[in-house]
Design an enzyme around this catalytic site. Structure first.
Site, mmCIF file in Angstrom:
data_model
loop_
_atom_site.group_PDB
_atom_site.id
_atom_site.type_symbol
_atom_site.label_atom_id
_atom_site.label_comp_id
_atom_site.label_asym_id
_atom_site.label_seq_id
_atom_site.Cartn_x
_atom_site.Cartn_y
_atom_site.Cartn_z
ATOM 1 C CG ASP A 18 -21.967 -82.187 -27.587
ATOM 2 O OD1 ASP A 18 -21.992 -83.375 -27.937
ATOM 3 O OD2 ASP A 18 -21.137 -81.373 -28.021
ATOM 4 C CG ASP A 60 -17.614 -81.502 -26.414
ATOM 5 O OD1 ASP A 60 -17.650 -81.942 -27.577
ATOM 6 O OD2 ASP A 60 -17.655 -80.289 -26.143
ATOM 7 C CG HIS A 62 -12.994 -81.816 -24.447
ATOM 8 N ND1 HIS A 62 -12.989 -82.012 -25.806
ATOM 9 C CD2 HIS A 62 -13.923 -80.848 -24.216
ATOM 10 C CE1 HIS A 62 -13.872 -81.200 -26.374
ATOM 11 N NE2 HIS A 62 -14.451 -80.484 -25.428
ATOM 12 C CE LYS A 104 -19.771 -83.196 -30.194
ATOM 13 N NZ LYS A 104 -19.057 -81.966 -29.826
ATOM 14 C CB CYS A 143 -22.059 -79.204 -30.754
ATOM 15 S SG CYS A 143 -20.416 -78.808 -30.099
#
Length: 196
Positions: A18, A60, A62, A104, A143
């Site tokens: 990340d 990430d 999202h 993810k 994370c």
């Protein structure tokens, strides 16, 4: 105290967790001193590139209505929304063209701190024959910790890049406690100078 040198060998893989604009200075969820790790990670990337060893970057990714966002009752401000600048890797990070990108936390109703959760990361690593993982990135106490925890549960040897992680430290000392937990789980903390 002498520092044990570490030699890269077949079966090694580098995982960057990340390292995205929203977690860097000026980002929506900036990790204190998060930008400090980029030159160090570039050093690791250069060593892995020279060795021809695989590199994986988690991110990430999202949806706009992700459950971790405050508007949906989650703990965080909106961050790393798919296909936005905040979700991109910083231009100063020298990711190789053949790095594997693992997205993810892509479903609105499911969060994922670990790079292994609901992703193809384990399959990618098994296919590459990886058994020893070098893990760094952001943030130490979220994370990175979750990814190391899951890696150890899956039987991987883990080397934590202690000079290439930074913590949110929501509670002072969270980062140090996370590193202690990762070591207790069997991870070995290393620094770039040990890598030959």
């Amino acid at each position: 105290m002498t520092v044990e040198p570490i030699h890269l060998s077949p079966g090694d893989a580098l995982i960057l967790v990340d390292v995205q604009n929203d977690f860097l200075p000026g980002g929506a969820l900036a990790v204190p001193r998060g930008g400090d790790i980029i030159p160090v990670l570039n050093g690791y990337l250069a060593r892995f590139g020279a060795a021809g060893a695989p590199v994986v970057a988690t991110r990430d990714w999202h949806p706009v209505n992700h459950c971790s966002f405050q508007a949906q009752g989650g703990p965080w401000p909106p961050h790393c929304i798919a296909n936005t600048f905040g979700a991109e890797f910083p231009t100063k990070l020298k990711l190789p063209a053949d790095a594997t990108i693992v997205s993810k936390a892509t479903a609105p109703g499911r969060d994922a701190y670990s790079g292994f959760q609901d992703t193809e990361l384990d399959a990618v690593l098994r296919a590459a024959g990886a058994g020893r993982l070098f893990i760094g990135g952001l943030a130490t106490d979220y994370c990175v910790l979750s990814t190391v925890r899951d890696a150890r549960q899956r039987g991987y040897t883990v080397l934590l890049l202690e000079d290439a992680v930074r913590a949110v430290d929501l509670k002072p000392g969270d980062g140090r406690r996370a590193i202690d937990e990762m070591k207790a789980l069997g991870a070995t903390a290393i620094t770039l100078q040990q890598l030959s």
